[in-house]
Structure formats: C-alpha cells, structure tokens
Design a protein around this motif. Structure first.
Motif, PDB file in Angstrom:
ATOM      1  N   VAL A  31       1.337  -1.002  -0.208  1.00 16.48           N
ATOM      2  CA  VAL A  31      -0.614  -0.026   0.049  1.00 16.48           C
ATOM      3  C   VAL A  31       1.097   0.940  -0.076  1.00 16.48           C
ATOM      4  O   VAL A  31       0.294   2.043  -0.877  1.00 16.48           O
ATOM      5  N   ALA A  32       1.825   1.336   0.865  1.00 16.84           N
ATOM      6  CA  ALA A  32       2.490   2.379   0.693  1.00 16.84           C
ATOM      7  C   ALA A  32       3.176   3.015  -0.629  1.00 16.84           C
ATOM      8  O   ALA A  32       3.621   3.857  -1.390  1.00 16.84           O
ATOM      9  N   TYR A  33       3.925   1.249  -1.098  1.00 11.16           N
ATOM     10  CA  TYR A  33       4.473   1.676  -2.793  1.00 11.16           C
ATOM     11  C   TYR A  33       2.958   2.657  -4.087  1.00 11.16           C
ATOM     12  O   TYR A  33       3.465   3.243  -4.561  1.00 11.16           O
ATOM     13  N   LEU A  34       1.652   1.653  -3.723  1.00 16.03           N
ATOM     14  CA  LEU A  34       0.969   2.363  -4.510  1.00 16.03           C
ATOM     15  C   LEU A  34       0.622   3.225  -4.158  1.00 16.03           C
ATOM     16  O   LEU A  34       0.146   4.414  -5.250  1.00 16.03           O
ATOM     17  N   GLN A  35       1.019   4.229  -2.816  1.00 19.77           N
ATOM     18  CA  GLN A  35       0.483   5.602  -2.430  1.00 19.77           C
ATOM     19  C   GLN A  35       1.223   6.464  -2.966  1.00 19.77           C
ATOM     20  O   GLN A  35       1.475   7.896  -3.074  1.00 19.77           O
ATOM     21  N   MET A  36       2.779   5.948  -3.456  1.00 20.42           N
ATOM     22  CA  MET A  36       3.596   7.111  -3.950  1.00 20.42           C
ATOM     23  C   MET A  36       3.632   7.046  -5.938  1.00 20.42           C
ATOM     24  O   MET A  36       4.324   7.855  -6.029  1.00 20.42           O
ATOM     25  N   LEU A  37       3.005   5.681  -6.040  1.00 20.43           N
ATOM     26  CA  LEU A  37       2.785   6.071  -7.500  1.00 20.43           C
ATOM     27  C   LEU A  37       2.027   7.281  -7.811  1.00 20.43           C
ATOM     28  O   LEU A  37       1.558   7.535  -7.919  1.00 20.43           O
ATOM     29  N   GLY A  38       3.089   7.753  -8.821  1.00 19.24           N
ATOM     30  CA  GLY A  38       2.733   9.286  -9.860  1.00 19.24           C
ATOM     31  C   GLY A  38       3.707  10.148  -9.450  1.00 19.24           C
ATOM     32  O   GLY A  38       3.003  11.611  -8.957  1.00 19.24           O
ATOM     33  N   ARG A  39       3.706   9.975  -7.059  1.00 18.63           N
ATOM     34  CA  ARG A  39       3.942  11.385  -6.299  1.00 18.63           C
ATOM     35  C   ARG A  39       5.675  11.994  -6.112  1.00 18.63           C
ATOM     36  O   ARG A  39       5.391  12.250  -5.486  1.00 18.63           O
ATOM     37  N   GLN A  40       5.941  11.534  -7.081  1.00 23.78           N
ATOM     38  CA  GLN A  40       7.479  11.141  -6.733  1.00 23.78           C
ATOM     39  C   GLN A  40       8.569  12.914  -7.071  1.00 23.78           C
ATOM     40  O   GLN A  40       8.879  13.341  -6.595  1.00 23.78           O
ATOM     41  N   THR A  41       7.041  13.266  -8.152  1.00 24.41           N
ATOM     42  CA  THR A  41       7.999  15.079  -8.577  1.00 24.41           C
ATOM     43  C   THR A  41       6.823  15.541  -9.671  1.00 24.41           C
ATOM     44  O   THR A  41       5.613  14.179  -9.739  1.00 24.41           O
ATOM     45  N   ASN A  42       6.338  16.173  -9.361  1.00 22.81           N
ATOM     46  CA  ASN A  42       5.334  17.141 -10.152  1.00 22.81           C
ATOM     47  C   ASN A  42       5.457  17.635 -11.552  1.00 22.81           C
ATOM     48  O   ASN A  42       4.919  17.999 -11.981  1.00 22.81           O
ATOM     49  N   ILE A  43       6.909  17.077 -12.153  1.00 21.49           N
ATOM     50  CA  ILE A  43       6.633  17.226 -13.631  1.00 21.49           C
ATOM     51  C   ILE A  43       5.474  17.261 -14.181  1.00 21.49           C
ATOM     52  O   ILE A  43       5.927  18.144 -15.410  1.00 21.49           O
ATOM     53  N   ALA A  44       4.795  16.124 -14.253  1.00 20.07           N
ATOM     54  CA  ALA A  44       3.737  15.414 -15.228  1.00 20.07           C
ATOM     55  C   ALA A  44       2.288  16.881 -15.114  1.00 20.07           C
ATOM     56  O   ALA A  44       1.844  16.932 -16.429  1.00 20.07           O
ATOM     57  N   ARG A  45       3.003  16.740 -13.719  1.00 21.33           N
ATOM     58  CA  ARG A  45       1.824  18.443 -13.759  1.00 21.33           C
ATOM     59  C   ARG A  45       2.161  19.776 -14.011  1.00 21.33           C
ATOM     60  O   ARG A  45       1.858  20.831 -14.183  1.00 21.33           O
ATOM     61  N   THR A  46       3.453  19.681 -15.312  1.00 21.43           N
ATOM     62  CA  THR A  46       3.826  21.174 -15.414  1.00 21.43           C
ATOM     63  C   THR A  46       4.033  21.011 -16.848  1.00 21.43           C
ATOM     64  O   THR A  46       4.387  19.861 -17.335  1.00 21.43           O
ATOM     65  N   PRO A  47       3.830  21.723 -17.195  1.00 23.05           N
ATOM     66  CA  PRO A  47       4.106  21.852 -18.844  1.00 23.05           C
ATOM     67  C   PRO A  47       5.414  21.586 -19.367  1.00 23.05           C
ATOM     68  O   PRO A  47       6.360  21.643 -18.739  1.00 23.05           O
ATOM     69  N   ALA A  48       5.431  20.497 -20.775  1.00 26.89           N
ATOM     70  CA  ALA A  48       6.417  20.217 -21.261  1.00 26.89           C
ATOM     71  C   ALA A  48       7.456  20.764 -21.487  1.00 26.89           C
ATOM     72  O   ALA A  48       8.887  21.169 -21.061  1.00 26.89           O
ATOM     73  N   SER A  49       7.003  22.304 -22.306  1.00 22.84           N
ATOM     74  CA  SER A  49       8.234  23.029 -22.300  1.00 22.84           C
ATOM     75  C   SER A  49       9.046  23.813 -21.330  1.00 22.84           C
ATOM     76  O   SER A  49       9.717  23.928 -21.297  1.00 22.84           O
ATOM     77  N   GLU A  50       8.410  24.169 -19.936  1.00 21.25           N
ATOM     78  CA  GLU A  50       8.596  24.106 -18.802  1.00 21.25           C
ATOM     79  C   GLU A  50       9.406  23.207 -18.504  1.00 21.25           C
ATOM     80  O   GLU A  50      10.490  23.520 -17.364  1.00 21.25           O
ATOM     81  N   GLY A  51       9.007  22.182 -17.880  1.00 16.24           N
ATOM     82  CA  GLY A  51       9.792  21.168 -17.783  1.00 16.24           C
ATOM     83  C   GLY A  51      11.375  21.047 -18.172  1.00 16.24           C
ATOM     84  O   GLY A  51      11.658  20.805 -17.424  1.00 16.24           O
ATOM     85  N   ALA A  52      11.117  21.451 -19.698  1.00 16.45           N
ATOM     86  CA  ALA A  52      12.389  21.137 -20.243  1.00 16.45           C
ATOM     87  C   ALA A  52      13.622  22.254 -20.146  1.00 16.45           C
ATOM     88  O   ALA A  52      14.996  22.248 -20.250  1.00 16.45           O
ATOM     89  N   GLU A  53      12.859  23.484 -19.781  1.00 17.47           N
ATOM     90  CA  GLU A  53      13.658  24.653 -19.336  1.00 17.47           C
ATOM     91  C   GLU A  53      14.454  24.448 -17.675  1.00 17.47           C
ATOM     92  O   GLU A  53      15.339  24.758 -17.759  1.00 17.47           O
TER      93      GLU A  53
END
Length: 243
Positions: free
Chosen positions: A221-243
């Motif tokens: 459950v600890a593993y499942l609860q962090m999936l997608g939560r290691q970084t917020n990059i997915a919620r950042t626009p691609a161009s902004e993340g590249a910069e």
C-alpha cells in the motif's frame, strides 16, 4: 519480388547479408535514441527516491505479478489522459530498475493511483477485490495483511540501486531497516528519521490499520500510494519542464 527472394535463397551469403541488413534497421531504430537520452529525459529537481518500505512494496508488486495486468505508463492519447491523468514523463521512471511501464491492461493503469484512494480502500481491495468491485477478475491477496514484510536485506537493495544510479546516501543505506519500520510508526524517533532522510512529503502512517511491525500489506500500500507522486513534473507544461 518473389523472384528476387528465390534467387537469394540460392545464395546463402547474400541471404545472410540481407537478413543482417534488415535486422540492423530495427536495431538502429531502437538503439540510436539511447545516445540522446540526456536530452530526452527532463530535469526533475524535486524527484525523490523510494523509501525502503516503498521499495519492499515494489518488490512484492513484482513478485505477485501485478505488472502483468497493470501498466504504469499513460500515453498522450486524449482518452487516456482524461481517464488516468497527466501523461507519463520519462523523468518519472529514471530510478526504476526494472521499469514497469507494461503494455497489458487487464486492470487499469496505476501510474497516477497514488493518493487517489485511501489506505483502507487499498487494504480492503487487496484482501478481496470483489468486496469493492463486484465485477473484478483480480486475484485476492489476503495473506499480505498477516505476512511480515522482509526488511532485513533492504540496505543491500539500496546499495545495489545506488550502483545503478539511484542517489541513495550512506545514511539511507545504513538506516534502511530502521526506516522501513519507522515509516509505519509516525510520531516516533524512527518516523522522524524517515522524514529527515526522505523529505517531509513522505507518507508516515500505519498503512494496513494494524499497529506494529510492517506487514507486506503495509509495504504494498505504501508503494501504491506514491505512484505518480515522486515528482510534480507531469503536472508541469512540457516546455517549462524542459527549461
């Protein structure tokens, strides 16, 4: 076309060379992008590593074959993004050894499942999926809640992952066993040690609802609860993340 093929069949060396040539095209398509990996993987300054307990849960996830029915890669297709959330970014998998992208979805994609459901929901679902989803074909895993998680060798796991490029510190490796137990014991010295080494965003709580030493249910459950939560990059626009 067939005439050329028949002629090649009569000339073994030419046929071998033709096979090598055709095969090399596929190999080149797969291998060439690896030379630009530094440019294709975005920078994710907030990327955090898995805690020892989450790593133990990932090992259980692989052991039980969860990755055979659940993928962890949301594609850029509109229907996938609307159903599962922001599409997966390369940086999110940079510490995965092995990667668990997958391609088969007997069950839903889990790339964004972290914090989507409560710990109690996950524990009940793993104990018997049909209690929550009557039409589910997922197997039940009732033994997870009564099986102690193996944590005595987690220091070795972290040490080997560091050799593969995961930035575990000496302190993380030396305290791996204590940190695995401490993650399910908030408001204790061991729990505070986990937060100090892995960050304040670390989930510190009893995941399976049973106080005491961590069980396999706690770890998974600890593993499942962090999936997608290691970084917020997915919620950042691609161009902004590249910069």
């Amino acid at each position: 076309m067939f005439g050329l093929h028949y002629k090649l069949e009569k000339k073994a060396i030419a046929l071998v060379l033709a096979i090598i040539g055709v095969s090399s095209i596929g190999g080149l398509v797969e291998i060439a992008p690896l030379f630009t990996i530094d440019q294709t993987v975005e920078e994710a300054p907030d990327m955090r590593v898995l805690t020892p307990l989450e790593l133990a849960g990932r090992n259980i996830y692989i052991r039980e074959g969860c990755n055979a029915c659940h993928s962890q890669m949301i594609r850029t297709l509109r229907d996938e993004v609307e159903r599962y959330g922001p599409y997966s970014r390369a940086a999110e998998s940079q510490y995965d050894h092995p990667m668990l992208w997958g391609s088969k979805r007997t069950g839903p994609d889990l790339a964004r499942v972290g914090d989507k459901y409560s710990d109690a929901w996950h524990a009940a679902h793993l104990n018997n999926p049909r209690d929550l989803v009557p039409q589910s074909v997922m197997p039940a895993y009732p033994w997870l809640a009564r099986t102690p998680a193996r944590i005595d060798d987690l220091g070795q796991h972290l040490r080997r992952l560091r050799q593969l490029g995961v930035p575990y510190t000496d302190a993380m490796i030396q305290n791996a066993v204590a940190d695995a137990a401490g993650q399910v014991a908030p408001n204790t010295d061991r729990g505070w040690g986990v937060a100090e080494r892995y960050g304040e965003a670390t989930n510190l709580r009893d995941f399976d609802g049973q106080p005491g030493a961590p069980t396999e249910m706690d770890a998974l459950v600890a593993y499942l609860q962090m999936l997608g939560r290691q970084t917020n990059i997915a919620r950042t626009p691609a161009s902004e993340g590249a910069e």
